[in-house]
Design a protein around this motif. Structure first.
Motif, PDB file in Angstrom:
ATOM      1  N   HIS A 129      23.422  78.993  -4.981  1.00  0.00           N
ATOM      2  CA  HIS A 129      22.522  80.090  -5.304  1.00  0.00           C
ATOM      3  C   HIS A 129      22.531  81.071  -4.147  1.00  0.00           C
ATOM      4  O   HIS A 129      23.158  80.850  -3.110  1.00  0.00           O
ATOM      5  CB  HIS A 129      21.103  79.584  -5.582  1.00  0.00           C
ATOM      6  CG  HIS A 129      20.491  78.804  -4.464  1.00  0.00           C
ATOM      7  ND1 HIS A 129      20.249  77.457  -4.546  1.00  0.00           N
ATOM      8  CD2 HIS A 129      20.082  79.176  -3.221  1.00  0.00           C
ATOM      9  CE1 HIS A 129      19.724  77.026  -3.409  1.00  0.00           C
ATOM     10  NE2 HIS A 129      19.612  78.050  -2.583  1.00  0.00           N
ATOM     11  N   VAL A 174      20.836  83.822  -8.898  1.00  0.00           N
ATOM     12  CA  VAL A 174      22.132  83.353  -9.398  1.00  0.00           C
ATOM     13  C   VAL A 174      23.258  84.115  -8.697  1.00  0.00           C
ATOM     14  O   VAL A 174      23.243  85.346  -8.667  1.00  0.00           O
ATOM     15  CB  VAL A 174      22.221  83.567 -10.924  1.00  0.00           C
ATOM     16  CG1 VAL A 174      23.559  83.060 -11.448  1.00  0.00           C
ATOM     17  CG2 VAL A 174      21.064  82.876 -11.623  1.00  0.00           C
ATOM     18  N   PRO A 175      24.248  83.426  -8.152  1.00  0.00           N
ATOM     19  CA  PRO A 175      25.344  84.102  -7.458  1.00  0.00           C
ATOM     20  C   PRO A 175      26.418  84.592  -8.422  1.00  0.00           C
ATOM     21  O   PRO A 175      26.318  84.404  -9.637  1.00  0.00           O
ATOM     22  CB  PRO A 175      25.889  83.009  -6.541  1.00  0.00           C
ATOM     23  CG  PRO A 175      25.648  81.750  -7.306  1.00  0.00           C
ATOM     24  CD  PRO A 175      24.351  81.964  -8.055  1.00  0.00           C
ATOM     25  N   VAL A 176      27.439  85.222  -7.894  1.00  0.00           N
ATOM     26  CA  VAL A 176      28.601  85.612  -8.699  1.00  0.00           C
ATOM     27  C   VAL A 176      29.235  84.351  -9.275  1.00  0.00           C
ATOM     28  O   VAL A 176      29.434  83.362  -8.580  1.00  0.00           O
ATOM     29  CB  VAL A 176      29.622  86.380  -7.840  1.00  0.00           C
ATOM     30  CG1 VAL A 176      30.917  86.597  -8.624  1.00  0.00           C
ATOM     31  CG2 VAL A 176      29.044  87.712  -7.402  1.00  0.00           C
ATOM     32  N   GLY A 177      29.535  84.378 -10.579  1.00  0.00           N
ATOM     33  CA  GLY A 177      30.108  83.202 -11.224  1.00  0.00           C
ATOM     34  C   GLY A 177      29.070  82.282 -11.815  1.00  0.00           C
ATOM     35  O   GLY A 177      29.396  81.317 -12.486  1.00  0.00           O
ATOM     36  N   GLY A 178      27.777  82.579 -11.583  1.00  0.00           N
ATOM     37  CA  GLY A 178      26.737  81.733 -12.145  1.00  0.00           C
ATOM     38  C   GLY A 178      26.528  80.474 -11.330  1.00  0.00           C
ATOM     39  O   GLY A 178      27.290  80.152 -10.423  1.00  0.00           O
ATOM     40  N   ASN A 182      22.595  78.216 -15.335  1.00  0.00           N
ATOM     41  CA  ASN A 182      22.765  79.665 -15.374  1.00  0.00           C
ATOM     42  C   ASN A 182      24.202  80.024 -15.710  1.00  0.00           C
ATOM     43  O   ASN A 182      25.119  79.693 -14.964  1.00  0.00           O
ATOM     44  CB  ASN A 182      22.395  80.278 -14.021  1.00  0.00           C
ATOM     45  CG  ASN A 182      20.976  79.946 -13.603  1.00  0.00           C
ATOM     46  OD1 ASN A 182      20.760  79.064 -12.794  1.00  0.00           O
ATOM     47  ND2 ASN A 182      20.015  80.633 -14.175  1.00  0.00           N
ATOM     48  N   PRO A 237      29.626  94.505 -12.749  1.00  0.00           N
ATOM     49  CA  PRO A 237      29.350  93.201 -12.138  1.00  0.00           C
ATOM     50  C   PRO A 237      29.660  93.243 -10.639  1.00  0.00           C
ATOM     51  O   PRO A 237      30.602  93.906 -10.197  1.00  0.00           O
ATOM     52  CB  PRO A 237      30.301  92.245 -12.877  1.00  0.00           C
ATOM     53  CG  PRO A 237      30.696  92.977 -14.113  1.00  0.00           C
ATOM     54  CD  PRO A 237      30.685  94.435 -13.772  1.00  0.00           C
ATOM     55  N   GLU A 275      24.420  92.333 -11.227  1.00  0.00           N
ATOM     56  CA  GLU A 275      25.097  93.492 -11.806  1.00  0.00           C
ATOM     57  C   GLU A 275      24.383  94.768 -11.427  1.00  0.00           C
ATOM     58  O   GLU A 275      23.163  94.767 -11.217  1.00  0.00           O
ATOM     59  CB  GLU A 275      25.174  93.371 -13.331  1.00  0.00           C
ATOM     60  CG  GLU A 275      26.126  92.292 -13.804  1.00  0.00           C
ATOM     61  CD  GLU A 275      26.275  92.302 -15.304  1.00  0.00           C
ATOM     62  OE1 GLU A 275      27.306  92.793 -15.799  1.00  0.00           O
ATOM     63  OE2 GLU A 275      25.356  91.834 -15.980  1.00  0.00           O
ATOM     64  N   VAL A 328      27.574  82.545 -16.421  1.00  0.00           N
ATOM     65  CA  VAL A 328      28.177  83.615 -15.630  1.00  0.00           C
ATOM     66  C   VAL A 328      27.575  84.971 -15.981  1.00  0.00           C
ATOM     67  O   VAL A 328      27.584  85.903 -15.166  1.00  0.00           O
ATOM     68  CB  VAL A 328      29.704  83.614 -15.830  1.00  0.00           C
ATOM     69  CG1 VAL A 328      30.042  83.987 -17.266  1.00  0.00           C
ATOM     70  CG2 VAL A 328      30.411  84.552 -14.862  1.00  0.00           C
ATOM     71  N   GLU A 379      24.675  85.806 -16.024  1.00  0.00           N
ATOM     72  CA  GLU A 379      23.483  86.076 -15.240  1.00  0.00           C
ATOM     73  C   GLU A 379      23.808  86.374 -13.785  1.00  0.00           C
ATOM     74  O   GLU A 379      22.931  86.350 -12.920  1.00  0.00           O
ATOM     75  CB  GLU A 379      22.506  84.902 -15.347  1.00  0.00           C
ATOM     76  CG  GLU A 379      22.000  84.701 -16.771  1.00  0.00           C
ATOM     77  CD  GLU A 379      21.037  83.541 -16.915  1.00  0.00           C
ATOM     78  OE1 GLU A 379      20.779  82.871 -15.897  1.00  0.00           O
ATOM     79  OE2 GLU A 379      20.549  83.301 -18.027  1.00  0.00           O
ATOM     80  N   ALA A 380      25.056  86.665 -13.479  1.00  0.00           N
ATOM     81  CA  ALA A 380      25.448  87.054 -12.127  1.00  0.00           C
ATOM     82  C   ALA A 380      24.913  88.447 -11.814  1.00  0.00           C
ATOM     83  O   ALA A 380      24.582  89.209 -12.723  1.00  0.00           O
ATOM     84  CB  ALA A 380      26.965  87.022 -12.009  1.00  0.00           C
TER      85      ALA A 380
END
Length: 469
Positions: free
Chosen positions: A291, A433-437, A442, A264, A449, A444, A446-447
């Motif tokens: 986002h 989608v950012p880190v943490g969702g 969305n 991640p 990776e 988490v 989908e952060a």
């Protein structure tokens, strides 16, 4: 008293019959009715007489009247045999119908509770209705409690060719009712396009409620670059028997003889030329849903936007691993830019999240050139999974192979649009989608990776095999 015997003459027919006292219709009269008639005429005369034993006095009255009428019709026979037979049958049916109508009415009247009934002494007693049941307040309704949320599978850190090593946070019962305590976890694996709205799918394992991991080792072998895609789902079976479905997680298995590790992103940020000294993420979060934005921006004044990703040391890779492929996986939250017109680069300088801007990698450390220090492209679009607004993979194989050979060269990745111009870009605005969702749409999982596939297999130590159903 003994019956008397007498001789009866009727229409030339003489018969000696016994006549019981009190008989409704003496037997001698039966013979007189049918004397001289044909067999079918005699039969239709006698049919109504069945009402005598069936209906007592009422039946005897209607039966006798109908029998006498039929006997008269038979003897006259003025309309021919067919019409006479029809007339006699009608008389018999009419007698039976009248009897059942009157008898039914009398029976209903006698059994009804609404009419007065006579007492043994002759006085009339009024029938009283039963007393109504005393009113009782209904029991208080149980206060409604929402069903606890299901569990979300963590992104697997190790994925083998035969399945993923799954782990998830422990289910929490938020109702206060013991019926909602976890009894066991059920693990499901499904094809990519399977509809989970009606059923959780294919059950592959059952895990005790005090365990939160499962190693899948029975998935079908992948045969090509675009198969091996599955969704895993963890369902909670409560002690009360209820099933609480979790959030599905999309996973693509590696080819046979290979292992995939998932890293991640530790940080993922947007940088914008329109605000070169300001953190673009702070501007985006203030004005819209969190986002990552990629491409030319007009709405918030960010200018050309790029994305930077940091992963840290590749500790999960075996030393000297033979890297087969690597890709950066992003989930689109909205927007319409074309990912095949974006390019991925390896950064030559590390950056600090929340401090990175268009002009600097961190506070007091500017980029050697605005917009990030990067070299030759490391890759382009690898594949899109699930449609235009789902997962997009960018090839990062070249960058990761360089990091394996020289771990000190790992500084992260940069993604930019090939055309950075409001006037000439093919389609503006791509949001990921950012880190943490980016809740609530969305999760988490989908952060961003980084997925790295290498030759060989590795047995994960964080997930243990669980009993199959």
């Amino acid at each position: 008293m003994r019956a008397t015997s007498r001789t009866n003459k009727a229409d030339g027919f003489e018969a000696e019959v016994d006549e019981p006292n009190g008989g409704a219709l003496p037997r001698g009269r039966y013979a007189a009715m049918v004397a001289g008639l044909s067999w079918w005429q005699a039969g239709l005369v006698l049919v109504p007489l069945a009402l005598i034993p069936l209906g007592g006095a009422i039946g005897g009255f209607f039966g006798g009247m109908a029998a006498a009428t039929n006997a008269a019709l038979a003897r006259r026979n003025q309309f021919g045999s067919a019409i006479t037979a029809l007339a006699m049958s009608t008389v018999a049916l009419f007698a039976y119908g009248l009897y059942f109508i009157i008898a039914g009415s009398l029976l209903s009247w006698f059994t009804s509770g609404s009419h007065p009934s006579a007492s043994p002494g002759g006085s009339v007693l009024a029938t009283t209705a039963p007393a109504p049941a005393p009113y009782r307040s209904p029991p208080p309704e149980q206060q409604w409690k929402p069903v606890p949320p299901g569990v979300v599978v963590d992104q697997p850190s190790v994925i083998n060719a035969t399945g993923a090593a799954l782990a998830w946070p422990a289910y929490v019962n938020t109702t206060g009712s013991a019926a909602y305590d976890v009894a066991r976890y059920e693990v499901y694996r499904n094809g990519l396009n399977q509809d989970l709205s009606q059923s959780p799918g294919h059950l592959i394992g059952v895990v005790n409620g005090d365990q939160t991991s499962f190693l899948d080792s029975g998935a079908p072998t992948r045969t090509g670059p675009h198969d091996g895609l599955y969704t895993y789902l963890i369902g909670v079976r409560t002690k009360g028997g209820r099933f609480i479905q979790g959030t599905p997680l999309l996973v693509q298995l590696p080819m046979p003889g290979r292992t995939e590790v998932a890293l991640p992103a530790l940080v993922a940020d947007t940088i914008g030329s329109g605000m070169p000294n300001s953190a673009a993420d702070a501007v985006i979060k203030k004005d819209s849903t969190p986002h990552l934005e990629l491409g030319p921006d007009e709405d918030m004044g960010l200018g050309n936007t790029r994305l930077v990703f940091g992963f840290g040391p590749l500790a999960m890779l075996p030393k000297g691993a033979d890297v087969v492929e690597a890709h950066l996986s992003l989930w689109r939250s909205s927007g319409g830019n074309y990912p095949d017109q974006d390019t991925l680069y390896a950064l030559h300088r590390s950056f600090t999240g929340a401090q990175v801007t268009w002009n600097r990698a961190a506070a007091g450390r500017p980029w050697s050139r605005p917009g990030g220090d990067y070299g030759a492209p490391t890759g382009h679009l690898a594949q899109e999974v699930g449609g235009a607004f789902d997962r997009t993979d960018f090839d990062a194989t070249g960058a990761v192979r360089g990091w394996v050979g020289d771990p000190a060269s790992e500084h992260g990745l940069l993604l930019k649009a090939d055309v950075e111009s409001v006037r000439t870009a093919p389609l503006l605005g791509g949001w990921y989608v950012p880190v943490g969702g980016a809740p609530p749409t969305n999760p988490v999982t989908e952060a961003p990776e980084l997925f790295i596939t290498y030759a060989g297999t590795m047995q994960p130590v964080t997930a243990s095999a669980s009993p199959s159903p």
